[in-house]
Motif scaffolding. Structure first.
Motif, PDB file in Angstrom:
ATOM      1  N   GLU A 136      50.349  74.838  28.195  1.00 38.89           N
ATOM      2  CA  GLU A 136      50.938  76.061  27.635  1.00 38.89           C
ATOM      3  C   GLU A 136      50.028  77.275  27.803  1.00 38.89           C
ATOM      4  OE1 GLU A 136      53.052  75.513  23.937  1.00 38.89           O
ATOM      5  OE2 GLU A 136      53.287  73.368  24.321  1.00 38.89           O
ATOM      6  N   ASN A 189      53.870  68.239  28.113  1.00 33.16           N
ATOM      7  CA  ASN A 189      54.385  67.673  26.848  1.00 33.16           C
ATOM      8  C   ASN A 189      54.320  66.148  26.851  1.00 33.16           C
ATOM      9  OD1 ASN A 189      55.537  70.417  26.880  1.00 33.16           O
ATOM     10  ND2 ASN A 189      56.639  69.709  25.078  1.00 33.16           N
ATOM     11  N   GLU A 198      58.052  66.548  13.635  1.00 31.95           N
ATOM     12  CA  GLU A 198      58.404  67.971  13.743  1.00 31.95           C
ATOM     13  C   GLU A 198      58.543  68.327  15.217  1.00 31.95           C
ATOM     14  OE1 GLU A 198      55.165  70.345  12.263  1.00 31.95           O
ATOM     15  OE2 GLU A 198      53.712  69.397  13.596  1.00 31.95           O
ATOM     16  N   LEU A 200      59.907  67.626  19.190  1.00 28.64           N
ATOM     17  CA  LEU A 200      61.305  67.437  19.575  1.00 28.64           C
ATOM     18  C   LEU A 200      61.792  65.977  19.551  1.00 28.64           C
ATOM     19  CD1 LEU A 200      63.907  68.803  20.504  1.00 28.64           C
ATOM     20  CD2 LEU A 200      63.153  68.460  22.848  1.00 28.64           C
ATOM     21  N   PRO A 215      68.628  70.518  15.662  1.00 22.33           N
ATOM     22  CA  PRO A 215      68.573  71.923  16.078  1.00 22.33           C
ATOM     23  C   PRO A 215      68.146  72.079  17.536  1.00 22.33           C
ATOM     24  CG  PRO A 215      66.751  71.393  14.574  1.00 22.33           C
ATOM     25  CD  PRO A 215      67.491  70.119  14.817  1.00 22.33           C
ATOM     26  N   TYR A 217      67.121  74.948  20.066  1.00 17.23           N
ATOM     27  CA  TYR A 217      66.765  76.366  20.033  1.00 17.23           C
ATOM     28  C   TYR A 217      67.419  77.083  21.215  1.00 17.23           C
ATOM     29  CZ  TYR A 217      62.860  74.723  17.050  1.00 17.23           C
ATOM     30  OH  TYR A 217      62.079  74.145  16.080  1.00 17.23           O
ATOM     31  N   ARG A 224      60.682  71.512  29.997  1.00 15.39           N
ATOM     32  CA  ARG A 224      59.343  70.983  29.762  1.00 15.39           C
ATOM     33  C   ARG A 224      59.129  69.808  30.718  1.00 15.39           C
ATOM     34  NH1 ARG A 224      59.400  75.137  27.607  1.00 15.39           N
ATOM     35  NH2 ARG A 224      58.827  75.733  25.477  1.00 15.39           N
ATOM     36  N   ASN A 259      65.804  71.010  27.777  1.00 15.41           N
ATOM     37  CA  ASN A 259      65.849  70.488  26.409  1.00 15.41           C
ATOM     38  C   ASN A 259      67.185  69.831  26.092  1.00 15.41           C
ATOM     39  OD1 ASN A 259      63.277  71.365  25.933  1.00 15.41           O
ATOM     40  ND2 ASN A 259      63.865  73.225  24.841  1.00 15.41           N
ATOM     41  N   ARG A 291      63.581  80.106  19.221  1.00 10.85           N
ATOM     42  CA  ARG A 291      62.180  80.300  18.818  1.00 10.85           C
ATOM     43  C   ARG A 291      61.724  81.680  19.292  1.00 10.85           C
ATOM     44  NH1 ARG A 291      58.225  75.808  21.234  1.00 10.85           N
ATOM     45  NH2 ARG A 291      58.569  74.713  19.264  1.00 10.85           N
ATOM     46  N   HIS A 294      59.969  82.226  22.990  1.00 14.96           N
ATOM     47  CA  HIS A 294      60.122  80.863  23.526  1.00 14.96           C
ATOM     48  C   HIS A 294      59.842  80.811  25.039  1.00 14.96           C
ATOM     49  CE1 HIS A 294      62.840  77.032  23.193  1.00 14.96           C
ATOM     50  NE2 HIS A 294      61.644  76.774  23.694  1.00 14.96           N
TER      51      HIS A 294
HETATM   52  P1  TYD Z   1      58.034  70.948  20.885  1.00 10.56           P
HETATM   53  O1  TYD Z   1      58.203  69.470  20.735  1.00 10.56           O
HETATM   54  O2  TYD Z   1      57.795  71.778  19.665  1.00 10.56           O
HETATM   55  O3  TYD Z   1      56.906  71.189  21.978  1.00 10.56           O
HETATM   56  P2  TYD Z   1      56.422  72.564  22.707  1.00 10.56           P
HETATM   57  O4  TYD Z   1      57.004  73.734  21.998  1.00 10.56           O
HETATM   58  O5  TYD Z   1      54.940  72.495  22.536  1.00 10.56           O
HETATM   59  O6  TYD Z   1      56.885  72.451  24.123  1.00 10.56           O
HETATM   60  O7  TYD Z   1      59.345  71.526  21.566  1.00 10.56           O
HETATM   61  C1  TYD Z   1      59.765  71.084  22.850  1.00 10.56           C
HETATM   62  C2  TYD Z   1      60.926  71.976  23.280  1.00 10.56           C
HETATM   63  O8  TYD Z   1      62.053  71.701  22.434  1.00 10.56           O
HETATM   64  C3  TYD Z   1      60.640  73.467  23.116  1.00 10.56           C
HETATM   65  O9  TYD Z   1      61.246  74.162  24.204  1.00 10.56           O
HETATM   66  C4  TYD Z   1      61.308  73.834  21.819  1.00 10.56           C
HETATM   67  C5  TYD Z   1      62.486  72.883  21.739  1.00 10.56           C
HETATM   68  N1  TYD Z   1      62.888  72.435  20.385  1.00 10.56           N
HETATM   69  C6  TYD Z   1      64.229  72.502  19.994  1.00 10.56           C
HETATM   70  O10 TYD Z   1      65.113  72.954  20.756  1.00 10.56           O
HETATM   71  N2  TYD Z   1      64.558  72.041  18.750  1.00 10.56           N
HETATM   72  C7  TYD Z   1      63.623  71.549  17.886  1.00 10.56           C
HETATM   73  O11 TYD Z   1      63.991  71.160  16.745  1.00 10.56           O
HETATM   74  C8  TYD Z   1      62.257  71.482  18.310  1.00 10.56           C
HETATM   75  C9  TYD Z   1      61.188  70.935  17.387  1.00 10.56           C
HETATM   76  C10 TYD Z   1      61.926  71.929  19.571  1.00 10.56           C
END
Ligand code: TYD
Ligand code: NAD
Length: 359
Positions: A136, A189, A198, A200, A215, A217, A224, A259, A291, A294
């Motif tokens: 990242e 990832n 918490e 994904l 959820p 986003y 990823r 995602n 987010r 994002h």
């Molecule tokens: P995450 O597991 O938080 O890892 P990172 O942000 O470090 O890549 O999130 C992975 C991807 O999934 C990221 O693009 C954000 C998305 N996401 C969702 O869509 N819903 C969720 O509830 C979460 C936690 C992440």
């Protein structure tokens, strides 16, 4: 016999790494140093905690006195540094906690190691500070851009990635200024057993199990590059032993996923392993406000590691997802233990009710 300090060994990647090192290097003492924040859980290491080569010491990496004491008491030869605040969403709410642990904590560790190693008769000979970082720090790619290489300039966007970038720079500075033998790896990832729900994948599995909304986003089209955590532990082991001090290596799964695609796959796998009919939990998938800031896409070019040290991921995405979902369903008590009411409230406060639907 070598004495290796692993920081953050009670977390997700740290616990998988400590287990890997204990099982594969019986000549090492592994000293796990962890502050046990919400993300640290000693239950992750219950199966190896009675091994005589394993020690746990509760300490904060920002506490110079405690860290210096541990380094000298255990005559530490090598440090594999994973302790960090790691969740992007939390970094948006509380950036100072990330600057503190990821930057001040890393600097404290570097300085304590320097003070101890420089006074030894052999100096830095046979010593190593290995810093575990993330892809990242390189920022965000467009869909058509080539993957990140070790030469990609740092352009972090979130407080999490900015604080990890800062810690990487500090590690490099200790190599370039004091001659400390250091290594940095930037990995994509991870997914697999013992990840706090918490993030994904475990969040999706847990929400299917509890029949709660999942959820997504924004539109779910962020990408990823996913790597099974045991493949990361193998890479760290290899680089720790064969990497060139002062160098950086990218580690990745060569497995880019949107995602929404990974969410659908995990939902379907969880339903199948729970014995639910196909499509049973699809209606839980809920598009929510994106987010802030994002990053669109991360992708890693790990060819340097493959070319120079012969590493490649061994676990296919299908096998990794199957094993991961099965692990969480076999360990529901673990999920219940780490998932408190306060944790759910935190999410409700941050995202509230679903507010958007993709076009
Ligand atoms: P995450 O597991 O938080 O890892 P990172 O942000 O470090 O890549 O999130 C992975 C991807 O999934 C990221 O693009 C954000 C998305 N996401 C969702 O869509 N819903 C969720 O509830 C979460 C936690 C992440
Ligand atoms: P995690 O959040 O699961 O675990 C972090 C661990 O660090 C916890 O055990 C926590 O108690 C400990 N910790 C936090 N603050 C501390 C402090 N001040 N002092 C001592 N211990 C402290 O994290 P993870 O996902 O296992 O990530 C480990 C490392 O790998 C991090 O440095 C992260 O940036 C990096 N990384 C993670 C991923 C990923 O996908 N999870 C990918 C690439 C790199």
């Amino acid at each position: 016999m070598r004495n290796i300090m692993v920081t953050g060994g009670a977390g997700f990647i740290g616990s998988n790494l400590v287990r890997h090192l204990i099982l594969n290097h019986p000549d090492y003492n592994i000293i796990n140093v962890d502050a046990l924040t919400y993300a640290g859980n000693l239950a992750n290491l219950a199966d190896i905690e009675s091994n005589p080569a394993y020690r746990f010491v509760k300490a904060d990496i920002c506490d110079a006195q405690a860290i210096s004491d541990i380094i000298s008491r255990y005559n530490i030869d090598g440090i594999i540094h994973l302790a960090a605040e790691t969740h992007v969403d939390r970094s948006i709410v509380d950036p100072l906690a990330f600057a503190r642990t990821n930057m001040i904590g890393t600097l404290t560790l570097l300085n304590c190691a320097k003070d101890y190693w420089e006074k030894l008769p052999e100096g830095y000979n046979g010593k190593l500070f290995y810093h575990i970082s993330t892809d990242e720090v390189y920022g965000s790619l467009l869909h058509d851009d080539p993957p990140f290489t070790e030469q990609t300039p740092y352009t972090p966007h979130s407080p999490y990635s900015a604080s990890k970038a800062g810690s990487d720079h500090l590690v490099r500075a200790y190599h370039d200024t004091y001659g400390m033998p250091t290594l940095i790896t930037n990995c994509s990832n991870n997914y697999g057993p013992y990840q706090f729900p918490e993030k994904l994948l475990p969040l999706v599995i847990n929400n299917v199990r509890l029949h709660r909304p999942i959820p997504v986003y924004g539109k779910g089209d962020n990408v990823r590059d996913w790597l099974f955590v045991e493949d990361h532990a193998r890479a760290i082991d290899l680089i720790f032993h064969k990497g060139k001090p002062g160098d950086t290596y990218n580690i990745g799964g060569n497995c880019e996923q949107r995602n929404i695609d990974i969410i659908r796959k995990v939902v379907a796998t969880t339903d199948r392993l729970l014995g639910n009919p196909p499509g049973y939990s699809d209606s839980l998938i809920t598009f929510v406000t994106d987010r802030k800031g994002h990053d669109l896409r991360y992708a890693i070019n790990a060819s340097k590691l493959t070319r120079q040290l012969g590493w490649k991921p061994l676990t296919s995405f299908d096998e990794g997802i199957e094993r991961t979902v099965a692990w969480y369903l076999d360990n529901r008590q673990w999920l219940d233990n780490v998932t408190s009411g306060a944790y759910t409230e935190y999410y409700d406060k941050m995202y509230g009710r679903p507010t958007t639907t993709p076009q």
